[in-house]
Design an enzyme around this catalytic site. Structure first.
Site, PDB file in Angstrom:
ATOM      1  N   GLY A  10      10.417   2.735 -13.647  1.00 30.98           N
ATOM      2  CA  GLY A  10      10.865   4.119 -13.667  1.00 30.98           C
ATOM      3  C   GLY A  10       9.778   4.985 -14.281  1.00 30.98           C
ATOM      4  O   GLY A  10       8.801   4.474 -14.829  1.00 30.98           O
ATOM      5  N   THR A  11       9.961   6.288 -14.209  1.00 33.23           N
ATOM      6  CA  THR A  11       8.991   7.201 -14.808  1.00 33.23           C
ATOM      7  C   THR A  11       9.211   7.240 -16.318  1.00 33.23           C
ATOM      8  O   THR A  11      10.121   6.599 -16.855  1.00 33.23           O
ATOM      9  CB  THR A  11       9.145   8.629 -14.241  1.00 33.23           C
ATOM     10  OG1 THR A  11      10.423   9.129 -14.615  1.00 33.23           O
ATOM     11  CG2 THR A  11       8.970   8.651 -12.739  1.00 33.23           C
TER      12      THR A  11
ATOM     13  N   SER B 282      12.889   1.218 -22.028  1.00 34.20           N
ATOM     14  CA  SER B 282      12.922   0.491 -23.306  1.00 34.20           C
ATOM     15  C   SER B 282      14.344   0.408 -23.845  1.00 34.20           C
ATOM     16  O   SER B 282      14.742  -0.611 -24.417  1.00 34.20           O
ATOM     17  CB  SER B 282      12.002   1.171 -24.326  1.00 34.20           C
ATOM     18  OG  SER B 282      10.666   1.139 -23.861  1.00 34.20           O
TER      19      SER B 282
ATOM     20  N   GLU C 166       6.908  -2.223 -21.216  1.00 34.95           N
ATOM     21  CA  GLU C 166       5.607  -1.626 -20.861  1.00 34.95           C
ATOM     22  C   GLU C 166       4.768  -2.574 -20.007  1.00 34.95           C
ATOM     23  O   GLU C 166       3.566  -2.748 -20.218  1.00 34.95           O
ATOM     24  CB  GLU C 166       4.841  -1.201 -22.118  1.00 34.95           C
ATOM     25  CG  GLU C 166       5.582  -0.220 -23.001  1.00 34.95           C
ATOM     26  CD  GLU C 166       5.796   1.156 -22.388  1.00 34.95           C
ATOM     27  OE1 GLU C 166       5.233   1.449 -21.317  1.00 34.95           O
ATOM     28  OE2 GLU C 166       6.552   1.946 -22.990  1.00 34.95           O
TER      29      GLU C 166
ATOM     30  N   CYS D  80       7.310  19.349  -7.912  1.00 28.97           N
ATOM     31  CA  CYS D  80       6.847  19.936  -9.173  1.00 28.97           C
ATOM     32  C   CYS D  80       5.470  19.393  -9.572  1.00 28.97           C
ATOM     33  O   CYS D  80       4.662  20.111 -10.149  1.00 28.97           O
ATOM     34  CB  CYS D  80       7.873  19.714 -10.275  1.00 28.97           C
ATOM     35  SG  CYS D  80       9.380  20.705 -10.051  1.00 28.97           S
TER      36      CYS D  80
END
Length: 194
Positions: free
Chosen positions: A9-10, A16, A89, A186
């Site tokens: 995901g972003t 986390s 991560e 965006c």
């Protein structure tokens, strides 16, 4: 049958937080887990997974030359059974780390859930993410919304001194002051005025 999962995901999608939740759910049932995080992410210390919601969990730091298969095997020999390996991560992992995780799944029969970003602020795949997309048995997107509108965020904008940038080194650890999750429209709009 154990599998390798890649959950991406972003920024701000709760990756986390999801690790901490999954670990809690296993451990509440008396099923121990192993948590790993790359040593390069020092926002919560190199031996912790931390969420923006304020929750943290101890983790085993992953070094660049570390053999994750041997690390898991050593933990199993010391403590017995682990029901799942969780990796935070995961975008920062190297190919050899991902290959080692496949061995954990295939040879040790322990499921692995790796969480991380898919693409960087220039929309290039990270080495760890690329290899997880190649090797994972299951791939799942963790969704969040764009910082500026109500569309799904699929990209990340990096900021320097409050200004969007799309040049620079791939590796730069940061939080909300440095990165924002955004939709494609965006993202493109941030750089059209330059």
């Amino acid at each position: 049958m154990a599998q390798l999962y890649f959950k991406y995901g972003t920024m701000n999608s709760g990756k986390s937080f999801e690790i901490i939740k999954v670990a809690h759910n296993y451990e509440e049932q008396g099923k121990p887990v192993l948590i790993f995080t790359p040593v390069v992410d020092t926002r919560n210390g190199s031996d912790k997974v931390g969420s923006r919601a304020g929750f943290t969990r101890p983790a085993i730091p992953v070094y660049e030359d570390m053999d994750l298969y041997e690390a898991v095997q050593a933990q199993l020999a010391q403590s017995g059974r682990y029901y799942c390996v969780l990796v935070d991560e995961a975008q920062w992992l190297k190919k050899h780390h991902i290959v080692a995780l496949t061995r954990v799944v295939d040879e040790l029969n322990v499921p692995v859930m790796a969480f991380g970003l898919k693409n960087d602020f220039q929309n290039e795949l990270f080495e760890g993410s690329y290899n997880l997309l190649v090797y994972a048995d299951k791939i799942e997107e963790i969704k969040t919304i764009c910082w500026y509108c109500d569309r799904k965020a699929t990209m990340v904008i990096r900021f320097k001194d409050g200004v969007p940038v799309n040049e620079g080194e791939q590796f730069q650890v940061g939080g909300n002051e440095d990165y924002k999750p955004v939709c494609r429209r965006c993202y493109n709009g941030a750089f059209q005025s330059k």
